[in-house]
Design an enzyme around this catalytic site. Structure first.
Site, PDB file in Angstrom:
ATOM      1  N   MET A  31       0.840  -1.205   0.000  1.00  0.00           N
ATOM      2  CA  MET A  31       0.000   0.000   0.000  1.00  0.00           C
ATOM      3  C   MET A  31       0.875   1.254   0.000  1.00  0.00           C
ATOM      4  O   MET A  31       0.411   2.337   0.353  1.00  0.00           O
ATOM      5  CB  MET A  31      -0.937  -0.014   1.201  1.00  0.00           C
ATOM      6  CG  MET A  31      -1.892  -1.207   1.168  1.00  0.00           C
ATOM      7  SD  MET A  31      -3.455  -0.909   1.966  1.00  0.00           S
ATOM      8  CE  MET A  31      -2.935  -0.662   3.651  1.00  0.00           C
ATOM      9  N   HIS A  38       9.267  -3.388   3.435  1.00  0.00           N
ATOM     10  CA  HIS A  38       8.793  -3.651   2.067  1.00  0.00           C
ATOM     11  C   HIS A  38       9.967  -4.025   1.155  1.00  0.00           C
ATOM     12  O   HIS A  38       9.872  -4.941   0.348  1.00  0.00           O
ATOM     13  CB  HIS A  38       8.140  -2.405   1.467  1.00  0.00           C
ATOM     14  CG  HIS A  38       6.896  -1.946   2.155  1.00  0.00           C
ATOM     15  ND1 HIS A  38       6.813  -0.764   2.851  1.00  0.00           N
ATOM     16  CD2 HIS A  38       5.665  -2.504   2.238  1.00  0.00           C
ATOM     17  CE1 HIS A  38       5.603  -0.608   3.318  1.00  0.00           C
ATOM     18  NE2 HIS A  38       4.881  -1.648   2.978  1.00  0.00           N
ATOM     19  N   GLU A 149       5.815 -11.440   7.406  1.00  0.00           N
ATOM     20  CA  GLU A 149       5.321 -12.022   8.663  1.00  0.00           C
ATOM     21  C   GLU A 149       4.900 -10.940   9.651  1.00  0.00           C
ATOM     22  O   GLU A 149       4.340 -11.238  10.697  1.00  0.00           O
ATOM     23  CB  GLU A 149       6.410 -12.916   9.282  1.00  0.00           C
ATOM     24  CG  GLU A 149       6.621 -14.186   8.491  1.00  0.00           C
ATOM     25  CD  GLU A 149       7.585 -15.156   9.149  1.00  0.00           C
ATOM     26  OE1 GLU A 149       8.266 -14.758  10.114  1.00  0.00           O
ATOM     27  OE2 GLU A 149       7.644 -16.305   8.685  1.00  0.00           O
TER      28      GLU A 149
END
Ligand code: AMP
Length: 254
Positions: A31, A38, A149
């Site tokens: 997002m 990321h 995770e």
């Protein structure tokens, strides 16, 4: 060369051409408001596939509160610079109309594991997550898709969906990346005030060091966190708290 794709047909043509050449693809859905967490997924995707597609889409259907959606951090130019710096081949930048031509009349719902933890505090959240992930998996036609995770329940649900719907893309779970002080990296950390940011690492410390779930909840409350839940599932202790306006989640292995 990084290619930025803003429409779906162009992406589908590009993917068909790459497939014809036998090029494998790794998908990393995000997002945006990217950070090292990321980028660790992107780097893994890059190293395990011929090409990589990163999607940047703030998915409205997974927000249960309008103001949370509106306040979600956005920094598209910086994101594109970061993606370029790690050698990403393709970036997909869809808008709401493109992703939801059906106006969200069709959705994916899971009936068991989506009702606990974040699911019980954020009505409809996982319907939105699973629906957008199914759309992205179908669009990407990737060999592998990478999920962190950090969002442990999400990872379990995405894996389950892939299995349930015979999705040929392999779902790869990637380790949680933390700041030096232990705070789990999150786009939402950008919305913490300075004093909240200083307090935030205690969330991880307490989650990790408390002898029991009850003790963790008590210690978090004492420190001024508003606790949504602390529970143990899948061999992990998972927690969600609110610090001011910001909701933080984290999990540790037991
Ligand atoms: P988001 O942009 O928050 O939807 O996250 C996109 C993907 O990055 C998800 O698979 C997340 O689990 C993953 N991710 C976000 N933060 C981290 C982190 N600190 N460590 C590892 N993965 C992360």
């Amino acid at each position: 060369m990084m290619e930025i794709l803003c429409d779906i047909p162009t992406w589908q043509e590009t993917r068909a051409e790459d497939r014809a050449k036998g090029l494998s693809l790794g998908l990393v859905p995000t997002m945006g408001a990217l950070h090292q967490g990321h980028l660790s997924l992107v780097q893994q995707a890059n190293s395990e596939n011929d090409t990589c597609l990163v999607s940047l889409f703030v998915n409205p259907t997974q927000f249960d509160q309008d103001n949370d959606f509106e306040q979600y951090p956005q920094q598209i130019e910086k994101d594109l610079e970061l993606l370029k710096s790690v050698g990403v081949r393709y970036v997909l930048l869809p808008d709401q109309e493109m992703m939801y031509p059906d106006q969200y009349r069709y959705k994916v719902r899971e009936d068991s594991q989506s009702t606990i933890l974040c699911g019980s505090h954020r009505p409809g959240h996982f319907d939105g997550v699973l629906t957008v992930v199914l759309k992205l998996l179908n669009l990407a036609q990737a060999e592998k898709a990478y999920f962190g995770e950090k969002d442990y329940q999400q990872l379990q649900l995405v894996r389950g969906m892939a299995e349930a719907f015979f999705i040929p893309t392999e779902i790869v779970g990637c380790p949680l990346v933390r700041e030096e002080d232990g705070l789990a990296m999150s786009s939402r950390n950008l919305n913490l005030t300075e004093s909240e940011r200083q307090k935030a690492p205690l969330f991880y410390q307490i989650l990790k060091e408390s002898a029991s779930v009850d003790e963790a909840k008590k210690n978090l409350s004492t420190q001024g966190f508003d606790v949504d839940y602390v529970e143990e599932h899948w061999g992990r202790r998972l927690g969600a708290v609110r610090l001011g306006q910001v909701r933080l989640i984290d999990n540790v292995e037991l």
